[in-house]
Design a protein around this motif. Structure first.
Motif, mmCIF file in Angstrom:
data_model
loop_
_atom_site.group_PDB
_atom_site.id
_atom_site.type_symbol
_atom_site.label_atom_id
_atom_site.label_comp_id
_atom_site.label_asym_id
_atom_site.label_seq_id
_atom_site.Cartn_x
_atom_site.Cartn_y
_atom_site.Cartn_z
ATOM 1 N N GLN A 1 0.846 -1.196 0.000
ATOM 2 C CA GLN A 1 0.000 0.000 0.000
ATOM 3 C C GLN A 1 0.880 1.244 0.000
ATOM 4 O OE1 GLN A 1 -3.508 0.224 -0.056
ATOM 5 N NE2 GLN A 1 -3.025 2.376 -0.400
ATOM 6 N N ALA A 2 0.678 2.098 -0.988
ATOM 7 C CA ALA A 2 1.382 3.380 -1.055
ATOM 8 C C ALA A 2 0.384 4.492 -0.757
ATOM 9 C CB ALA A 2 2.005 3.575 -2.432
ATOM 10 N N ARG A 3 0.785 5.452 0.047
ATOM 11 C CA ARG A 3 -0.104 6.564 0.392
ATOM 12 C C ARG A 3 -0.184 7.607 -0.715
ATOM 13 N NH1 ARG A 3 2.612 7.662 5.901
ATOM 14 N NH2 ARG A 3 2.565 5.545 6.658
ATOM 15 N N GLY A 4 0.635 7.439 -1.719
ATOM 16 C CA GLY A 4 0.752 8.389 -2.814
ATOM 17 C C GLY A 4 2.193 8.352 -3.282
ATOM 18 N N ARG A 5 2.604 9.374 -4.015
ATOM 19 C CA ARG A 5 3.959 9.424 -4.540
ATOM 20 C C ARG A 5 5.000 9.234 -3.441
ATOM 21 N NH1 ARG A 5 3.514 14.327 -7.968
ATOM 22 N NH2 ARG A 5 2.543 13.168 -9.627
ATOM 23 N N GLY A 6 6.030 8.417 -3.752
ATOM 24 C CA GLY A 6 7.117 8.235 -2.798
ATOM 25 C C GLY A 6 7.563 6.788 -2.708
ATOM 26 N N LEU A 7 8.497 6.556 -1.805
ATOM 27 C CA LEU A 7 9.098 5.237 -1.635
ATOM 28 C C LEU A 7 8.508 4.526 -0.412
ATOM 29 C CD1 LEU A 7 11.793 7.160 -2.743
ATOM 30 C CD2 LEU A 7 12.423 4.796 -3.091
ATOM 31 N N VAL A 8 8.164 3.256 -0.614
ATOM 32 C CA VAL A 8 7.610 2.426 0.455
ATOM 33 C C VAL A 8 8.527 1.212 0.610
ATOM 34 C CG1 VAL A 8 5.625 1.083 1.252
ATOM 35 C CG2 VAL A 8 5.266 3.137 -0.170
ATOM 36 N N GLU A 9 9.150 1.078 1.770
ATOM 37 C CA GLU A 9 10.056 -0.051 1.980
ATOM 38 C C GLU A 9 9.270 -1.330 2.263
ATOM 39 O OE1 GLU A 9 14.144 -1.364 4.281
ATOM 40 O OE2 GLU A 9 13.100 0.448 4.959
ATOM 41 N N PHE A 10 9.707 -2.420 1.648
ATOM 42 C CA PHE A 10 9.071 -3.719 1.891
ATOM 43 C C PHE A 10 10.120 -4.813 2.122
ATOM 44 C CE2 PHE A 10 9.570 -3.444 -2.677
ATOM 45 C CZ PHE A 10 9.940 -4.717 -3.076
ATOM 46 N N THR A 11 11.305 -4.432 2.570
ATOM 47 C CA THR A 11 12.395 -5.382 2.802
ATOM 48 C C THR A 11 11.991 -6.482 3.770
ATOM 49 O OG1 THR A 11 13.907 -3.513 2.525
ATOM 50 C CG2 THR A 11 14.848 -5.563 3.391
ATOM 51 N N ASP A 12 11.359 -6.121 4.871
ATOM 52 C CA ASP A 12 10.984 -7.124 5.877
ATOM 53 C C ASP A 12 9.994 -8.141 5.334
ATOM 54 O OD1 ASP A 12 12.695 -6.039 7.765
ATOM 55 O OD2 ASP A 12 11.129 -4.847 8.728
ATOM 56 N N ASP A 13 9.068 -7.701 4.482
ATOM 57 C CA ASP A 13 8.105 -8.632 3.868
ATOM 58 C C ASP A 13 8.823 -9.633 2.964
ATOM 59 O OD1 ASP A 13 5.689 -7.454 4.945
ATOM 60 O OD2 ASP A 13 6.051 -5.794 3.566
#
Length: 139
Positions: A11-23
């Motif tokens: 899920q992204a809140r809008g423009r930008g970077l979302v880390e998912f390393t732990d997943d």
């Protein structure tokens, strides 16, 4: 050889970077595969994947600002606007980055550098749910 596949919803809140390393790390752990290659694939044309520094948030902010200058929202510049004024800039930003990454797995762990993390780079203004396919091949 063994293989495992998983669809990860980010899920992204809008423009930008979302880390998912732990997943991704949990997926690798759950497979029991000790040595192999993890392929990550983003199934979208207006979001991309990056391996980037995860220690200093200013790196992510600078990346976001830089891409805003490379592919700005400007209705006069683009013909394609089917899904709004941020649609074509999002496609350009994806074309300049990548939708697929490969990460080696050794001793049951992704071989990332000390400060590296896996990121979804969302290029649209509004919140989006993105599908990333994780495929691990190894033994």
């Amino acid at each position: 050889m063994r293989q495992a596949i998983h669809h990860l919803s980010v899920q992204a809140r809008g423009r930008g970077l979302v880390e998912f390393t732990d997943d991704a790390r949990r997926f690798v752990d759950d497979t029991g595969i000790r040595t192999g290659l993890l392929t990550l694939f983003c199934r979208h044309t207006s979001a991309s994947l990056l391996i980037q520094e995860n220690a200093d948030a200013s790196v992510r902010r600078d990346l976001e600002r830089y891409f805003e200058t490379l592919a700005p929202e400007d209705a006069a510049r683009y013909e394609h606007d089917t899904e709004g004024s941020d649609d074509m800039p999002a496609h350009l930003r994806t074309a300049l980055t990548q939708v697929q990454l490969c990460v080696p797995v050794e001793h049951g762990r992704m071989v990332l550098g000390t400060w590296q993390g896996l990121y979804l780079f969302e290029h649209r203004r509004d919140p989006q749910r993105r599908d990333i396919v994780l495929h691990l091949l190894g033994q």
